[in-house]
Design a protein around this motif. Structure first.
Motif, PDB file in Angstrom:
ATOM      1  N   ARG A  68       7.499 -36.967 -19.471  1.00 15.33           N
ATOM      2  CA  ARG A  68       6.698 -38.150 -19.144  1.00 15.33           C
ATOM      3  C   ARG A  68       5.222 -37.949 -19.480  1.00 15.33           C
ATOM      4  O   ARG A  68       4.461 -38.919 -19.518  1.00 15.33           O
ATOM      5  N   LYS A  69       4.830 -36.694 -19.714  1.00 10.56           N
ATOM      6  CA  LYS A  69       3.445 -36.394 -20.059  1.00 10.56           C
ATOM      7  C   LYS A  69       3.244 -36.245 -21.570  1.00 10.56           C
ATOM      8  O   LYS A  69       2.130 -35.998 -22.026  1.00 10.56           O
ATOM      9  N   ALA A  70       4.323 -36.381 -22.336  1.00 10.57           N
ATOM     10  CA  ALA A  70       4.249 -36.082 -23.765  1.00 10.57           C
ATOM     11  C   ALA A  70       3.617 -37.203 -24.583  1.00 10.57           C
ATOM     12  O   ALA A  70       3.187 -36.980 -25.716  1.00 10.57           O
ATOM     13  N   GLY A  71       3.571 -38.421 -24.052  1.00 12.12           N
ATOM     14  CA  GLY A  71       3.041 -39.539 -24.827  1.00 12.12           C
ATOM     15  C   GLY A  71       3.977 -39.976 -25.933  1.00 12.12           C
ATOM     16  O   GLY A  71       3.538 -40.585 -26.917  1.00 12.12           O
ATOM     17  N   LEU A  72       5.267 -39.679 -25.783  1.00  6.84           N
ATOM     18  CA  LEU A  72       6.275 -40.045 -26.774  1.00  6.84           C
ATOM     19  C   LEU A  72       7.095 -41.230 -26.282  1.00  6.84           C
ATOM     20  O   LEU A  72       7.033 -41.593 -25.099  1.00  6.84           O
ATOM     21  N   PRO A  73       7.884 -41.853 -27.157  1.00  8.73           N
ATOM     22  CA  PRO A  73       8.761 -42.933 -26.692  1.00  8.73           C
ATOM     23  C   PRO A  73       9.682 -42.444 -25.574  1.00  8.73           C
ATOM     24  O   PRO A  73       9.933 -41.246 -25.437  1.00  8.73           O
ATOM     25  N   ARG A  74      10.209 -43.376 -24.814  1.00  7.30           N
ATOM     26  CA  ARG A  74      11.036 -43.042 -23.648  1.00  7.30           C
ATOM     27  C   ARG A  74      12.210 -42.153 -24.041  1.00  7.30           C
ATOM     28  O   ARG A  74      12.892 -42.383 -25.031  1.00  7.30           O
ATOM     29  N   MET A  75      12.398 -41.117 -23.233  1.00 11.77           N
ATOM     30  CA  MET A  75      13.509 -40.204 -23.453  1.00 11.77           C
ATOM     31  C   MET A  75      14.665 -40.585 -22.544  1.00 11.77           C
ATOM     32  O   MET A  75      14.480 -40.840 -21.356  1.00 11.77           O
ATOM     33  N   GLN A  76      15.858 -40.669 -23.128  1.00  9.89           N
ATOM     34  CA  GLN A  76      17.073 -40.890 -22.354  1.00  9.89           C
ATOM     35  C   GLN A  76      17.713 -39.538 -22.056  1.00  9.89           C
ATOM     36  O   GLN A  76      17.465 -38.557 -22.749  1.00  9.89           O
ATOM     37  N   TRP A  77      18.565 -39.516 -21.018  1.00  9.88           N
ATOM     38  CA  TRP A  77      19.110 -38.237 -20.575  1.00  9.88           C
ATOM     39  C   TRP A  77      20.630 -38.249 -20.544  1.00  9.88           C
ATOM     40  O   TRP A  77      21.249 -39.177 -20.043  1.00  9.88           O
ATOM     41  N   ASN A  78      21.205 -37.207 -21.173  1.00 11.72           N
ATOM     42  CA  ASN A  78      22.652 -36.992 -21.168  1.00 11.72           C
ATOM     43  C   ASN A  78      23.431 -38.188 -21.720  1.00 11.72           C
ATOM     44  O   ASN A  78      24.433 -38.621 -21.142  1.00 11.72           O
ATOM     45  N   VAL A  79      22.948 -38.719 -22.828  1.00 16.39           N
ATOM     46  CA  VAL A  79      23.689 -39.770 -23.521  1.00 16.39           C
ATOM     47  C   VAL A  79      24.815 -39.133 -24.327  1.00 16.39           C
ATOM     48  O   VAL A  79      24.766 -37.950 -24.671  1.00 16.39           O
TER      49      VAL A  79
END
Length: 322
Positions: free
Chosen positions: A212-223
């Motif tokens: 959340r601190k990376a400034g990147l697009p939203r990361m999804q988890w365990n897709v």
């Protein structure tokens, strides 16, 4: 029940299922109080476990005897909750403790003693039966335990196990957290947010917070990542769908049911062959050098942007069958 004039030792054996009985029950079965006093005194053949609760042997009580003693001490309508109840429900991810946390009706006057923690409540749930003992439903037991755990990672391990194994849902836990005591609820809310995002472990929890601190697009988890033919390529811990970037947190110690090193290598090969950029990170580096981990994620994202997005499909956990 009237007191008997002759000791009913067969009745004592029947009543003391786990070799534990109350002094009151002994009195009603005709065992003289002086006999109880002498046998339960130091060096005697019996042992006082709790006020008014006697073990009909000496030595160290078993776990079952401690649970039975706690229930008898707490009285009618009481039930086991917290870690002791979670253990009875089949949970494994919790710190070892001999404490027995009991729920009793608000109106009852009973104090915490020895290994028993008494909690009076107006929200007494309908009890379940596990291992022959009266226990709180798992959702309640989990939150009662989690609120008292001293670290966020212990809360993560406990709640994540229950959700991953399909024993409870994150939604049910969130509902109980909102309705219950405010004590320790802040840590629970942190973990419930992670569980809502499909984060499965302590290490993934660290990664979730860092991403959340990376400034990147939203990361999804365990897709679930599918190739063009619909076959499963892997289930990356983190996934940025915009560019086809997978993030793997590589540690067998932080996953409840690891697929094994061979499966990890095979899935990595399938994902990279499909054009996915895969970043591997050790959990300890997230804690010890988060700046370097963020830098690697950002650089890998820029690399992924330079080539066409691979023809893969990410199936979020919200659309998977359960």
């Amino acid at each position: 029940m009237p007191r008997r004039t002759i000791a009913d030792w067969d009745g004592v054996a029947t009543a003391a299922t786990y070799g534990v009985i109350t002094a009151r029950a002994l009195d009603e079965l005709g065992v003289p109080r002086q006999t109880v006093y002498h046998r339960a005194s130091i060096g005697g053949p019996w042992k006082r476990l709790l006020p008014g609760v006697i073990m009909l042997s000496s030595g160290t009580p078993t776990r079952e005897q401690r649970l039975d003693a706690a229930l008898q001490y707490a009285g009618t309508g009481a039930m086991i909750t917290g870690i002791a109840a979670c253990r009875l429900h089949g949970m494994t991810q919790f710190p070892g403790t001999e404490e027995v946390h009991m729920l009793i009706p608000e109106a009852r006057k009973r104090a915490s003693k020895e290994f028993v923690e008494i909690e009076r409540t107006t929200r007494l749930p309908r009890p379940a039966s596990q291992g022959g003992f009266r226990v709180a439903p798992l959702v309640r037991a989990l939150l009662d335990a989690a609120r008292r755990l001293p670290t966020l990672d212990q809360v993560r391990a406990l709640l994540a196990e229950a959700v991953q194994r399909g024993m409870v849902t994150a939604e049910a836990l969130a509902k109980e957290a909102k309705a219950g005591s405010r004590r320790g609820v802040a840590r629970c809310r942190v973990v419930l947010e992670e569980l809502g995002a499909n984060v499965h472990s302590a290490a993934e929890g660290w990664a979730y917070r860092l991403a959340r601190k990376a400034g990147l697009p939203r990361m999804q988890w365990n897709v679930r990542l599918l190739g063009p033919d619909g076959k499963l390529l892997g289930v990356p811990d983190g996934w940025i769908d915009e560019v086809g970037l997978a993030w793997q947190i590589d540690s067998l110690n932080f996953h409840l049911r690891p697929a094994g090193y061979e499966n990890t290598v095979r899935r990595h090969t399938l994902m990279t062959a499909a054009g996915v950029v895969v970043v591997h990170t050790l959990p300890k580096h997230i804690r010890s050098n988060p700046a370097a981990v963020l830098d690697e994620l950002r650089r890998s994202y820029q690399v992924a942007r330079q080539r066409p997005r691979p023809r893969v499909t990410a199936v979020p956990h919200t659309t998977e069958r359960r």
